[in-house]
Design an enzyme around this catalytic site. Structure first.
Site, short mmCIF file in Angstrom:
data_model
loop_
_atom_site.label_atom_id
_atom_site.label_comp_id
_atom_site.label_asym_id
_atom_site.label_seq_id
_atom_site.Cartn_x
_atom_site.Cartn_y
_atom_site.Cartn_z
N LYS A 1 47.54 65.51 -44.17
CA LYS A 1 46.97 65.94 -42.90
C LYS A 1 45.47 66.24 -42.98
CE LYS A 1 51.16 67.64 -40.66
NZ LYS A 1 51.78 68.71 -39.88
N ASP B 1 50.80 69.50 -33.06
CA ASP B 1 51.72 70.57 -33.48
C ASP B 1 51.66 71.78 -32.56
OD1 ASP B 1 52.93 69.30 -35.64
OD2 ASP B 1 51.42 69.97 -37.07
P1 NAP Z 1 52.52 76.11 -46.27
O1 NAP Z 1 51.16 75.72 -45.82
O2 NAP Z 1 52.94 75.81 -47.67
O3 NAP Z 1 52.68 77.69 -46.01
C1 NAP Z 1 53.81 78.39 -46.47
C2 NAP Z 1 53.81 79.80 -45.93
O4 NAP Z 1 54.99 80.46 -46.37
C3 NAP Z 1 52.63 80.65 -46.41
O5 NAP Z 1 52.29 81.57 -45.40
C4 NAP Z 1 53.24 81.34 -47.63
O6 NAP Z 1 52.60 82.55 -47.98
C5 NAP Z 1 54.62 81.64 -47.11
N1 NAP Z 1 55.57 81.87 -48.20
C6 NAP Z 1 56.10 80.94 -49.02
N2 NAP Z 1 56.92 81.54 -49.93
C7 NAP Z 1 56.90 82.88 -49.67
C8 NAP Z 1 57.53 84.02 -50.24
N3 NAP Z 1 58.36 83.91 -51.27
N4 NAP Z 1 57.28 85.23 -49.68
C9 NAP Z 1 56.43 85.35 -48.63
N5 NAP Z 1 55.80 84.31 -48.04
C10 NAP Z 1 56.03 83.08 -48.56
O7 NAP Z 1 53.65 75.44 -45.36
P2 NAP Z 1 53.52 75.02 -43.82
O8 NAP Z 1 53.11 73.60 -43.73
O9 NAP Z 1 52.75 76.05 -43.08
O10 NAP Z 1 55.06 75.04 -43.37
C11 NAP Z 1 55.80 76.25 -43.33
C12 NAP Z 1 57.21 75.97 -42.85
O11 NAP Z 1 57.19 75.47 -41.52
C13 NAP Z 1 57.93 74.89 -43.68
O12 NAP Z 1 59.23 75.35 -43.96
C14 NAP Z 1 58.01 73.68 -42.78
O13 NAP Z 1 59.20 72.95 -42.96
C15 NAP Z 1 57.99 74.32 -41.38
N6 NAP Z 1 57.35 73.44 -40.37
C16 NAP Z 1 58.06 73.15 -39.24
C17 NAP Z 1 57.48 72.36 -38.26
C18 NAP Z 1 58.25 72.00 -37.01
O14 NAP Z 1 57.90 71.02 -36.36
N7 NAP Z 1 59.27 72.78 -36.65
C19 NAP Z 1 56.16 71.88 -38.42
C20 NAP Z 1 55.47 72.22 -39.60
C21 NAP Z 1 56.07 73.01 -40.56
P3 NAP Z 1 51.38 82.53 -49.03
O15 NAP Z 1 50.15 82.17 -48.25
O16 NAP Z 1 51.35 83.91 -49.56
O17 NAP Z 1 51.72 81.51 -50.09
#
Ligand code: NAP
Length: 278
Positions: free
Chosen positions: A71, A107
Site C-alpha cells: 500500500k 478504506d
Molecule cells: P497493523 O498496521 O499491523 O497494526 C496492528 C495493530 O494491532 C497495531 O495498533 C498494534 O499495536 C496492534 N496490536 C497487535 N498485536 C497487539 C497486542 N498483542 N496487544 C496490543 N495491540 C496489538 O495492521 P492493520 O493493517 O492496521 O490491520 C489491523 C487489523 O485490521 C487486521 O486484523 C486486519 O485484518 C484488519 N483489517 C480489516 C479491514 C476490513 O476491511 N475490515 C481492513 C484493513 C485491516 P502496536 O502499534 O503496539 O504494534
C-alpha cells in the site's frame, strides 16, 4: 460469464495474496451484472511491485486493488492521488487512465458505509469515540470518523508513539489515551472501534473490560475473521448494538469496481453470504 479476448481486466496485488477475498467478491459482481471482465489474484513480491504494475498496465489492465505489503509502495508510485489516499498516506485502489496511475484509498469510505448500513440510526456527532489501535488500518478509520463529525476521538495503542503520531497527523479531535487506561476511556462513549489485530483468528482476544461502556454505545470491530470477534460477542451479550467488520471490506471494493467495470455494484446479503462461504 466466461471472459472474452476483449474482457476488462483488473486484479489485486499482494504478497501473499491467496487469502484475499477480493477475487471472490469482484467475481460475484462480474457474474451478477453480466460484465465481460476478469478480476485476478496477482501474487507479487515487494521487489517486483513496480515492474509488475508497469507490465500489467502494458497488458491493458484497467486498475488494481493493492493489499499488504504494497500500500505504501503504491502511494509512492502513483502519478496522482485522491484526497483520501493523501490523508491516509497509502493507496488501496489504482485506476489506470491513459497510462497514468491514479491512486485512491477507499478504506475510509468502506468503514463509513459499513457503519451507515449496519446501524443507520447511529450519529457520529452524538458523542466521543474510542479507537483501539494505531496501525495502517487505523489511519483510514480516523479519516472516516473525522469526516463523519466525531467531536472527540480517543486513541489508545499498545505502542503509544504510534497513537501520538496519528494525533499529530490528524490533530484536532484526537486525544491520546494510555493503553492501560483503555477500560476507563470507555465511559461516555458513542462508539467503540477495534482496529488492532487482537481477536483475529490465531491471535489473542482483545483484553478490554467493558464495565464502563454505556449499554447503548455502538461497538464495531474491523477484524472479520471470525465475523463475531470476542469483543463483538461480549458487546452483544451485554446488549450493545454491534457492526461486524466484513462490510468494510465489501464497501471499500465498490469505487474500484465502478471505475474499472463501469457499474456501481451493490453490497447486499447475497454478496455477504457468497463471500463468507469461501
Ligand atoms: P497493523 O498496521 O499491523 O497494526 C496492528 C495493530 O494491532 C497495531 O495498533 C498494534 O499495536 C496492534 N496490536 C497487535 N498485536 C497487539 C497486542 N498483542 N496487544 C496490543 N495491540 C496489538 O495492521 P492493520 O493493517 O492496521 O490491520 C489491523 C487489523 O485490521 C487486521 O486484523 C486486519 O485484518 C484488519 N483489517 C480489516 C479491514 C476490513 O476491511 N475490515 C481492513 C484493513 C485491516 P502496536 O502499534 O503496539 O504494534
Amino acid at each position: 460469464m466466461i471472459p472474452s479476448g476483449a474482457a476488462k481486466l483488473a486484479g489485486v496485488l499482494g504478497w501473499p495474496v491467496e487469502h484475499s477475498l477480493s477475487p471472490r467478491l469482484h467475481g460475484h459482481w462480474l457474474e451478477r451484472y453480466g460484465i465481460d471482465g476478469a478480476y485476478l489474484p496477482l501474487p507479487v513480491r515487494p521487489a517486483d511491485f513496480t515492474a509488475a504494475v508497469k507490465g500489467l498496465v502494458a497488458a491493458g489492465f484497467r486498475g488494481f486493488n493493492v493489499t499488504l505489503p504494497h500500500k505504501e509502495a503504491a502511494y509512492a508510485l502513483c502519478d496522482a492521488l485522491d484526497d483520501s489516499a493523501r490523508r491516509i498516506a497509502a493507496v488501496n485502489t489504482i485506476v489506470v487512465e491513459e497510462g497514468r496511475l491514479l491512486g485512491r484509498n477507499s478504506d475510509a469510505f468502506g468503514f463509513a458505509e459499513n457503519l451507515r448500513a449496519g446501524c443507520p440510526t447511529w450519529r457520529a456527532a452524538a458523542g466521543p469515540a474510542l479507537l483501539l489501535g494505531a496501525g495502517g488500518a487505523a489511519r483510514a478509520v480516523v479519516a472516516a470518523l473525522l469526516d463523519l463529525g466525531v467531536p472527540e476521538l480517543r486513541v489508545a495503542n499498545r505502542t503509544e508513539a504510534r497513537a501520538a503520531s496519528l494525533a499529530e497527523t490528524f490533530g484536532g479531535a484526537l486525544r491520546v489515551v494510555d493503553w492501560q487506561e483503555r477500560a476507563a476511556a470507555c465511559a461516555g462513549l458513542n462508539l467503540l472501534v477495534n482496529t488492532t489485530s487482537l481477536g483475529l483468528a490465531g491471535q489473542p482476544p482483545l483484553d478490554l473490560d467493558l464495565a464502563a461502556l454505556p449499554p447503548e454505545t455502538l461497538v464495531t470491530d474491523i477484524v472479520y475473521k471470525p465475523l463475531q470477534t470476542p469483543l463483538l460477542v461480549e458487546a452483544t451479550a451485554r446488549g450493545n448494538p454491534t457492526v461486524d467488520g466484513l462490510g468494510m471490506l465489501l464497501h471499500q471494493a465498490r469505487p474500484g469496481f465502478e471505475a474499472w467495470f463501469g457499474v456501481a455494484p451493490e453490497v447486499d446479503e447475497t454478496l455477504r453470504a457468497f463471500v463468507l462461504s469461501a
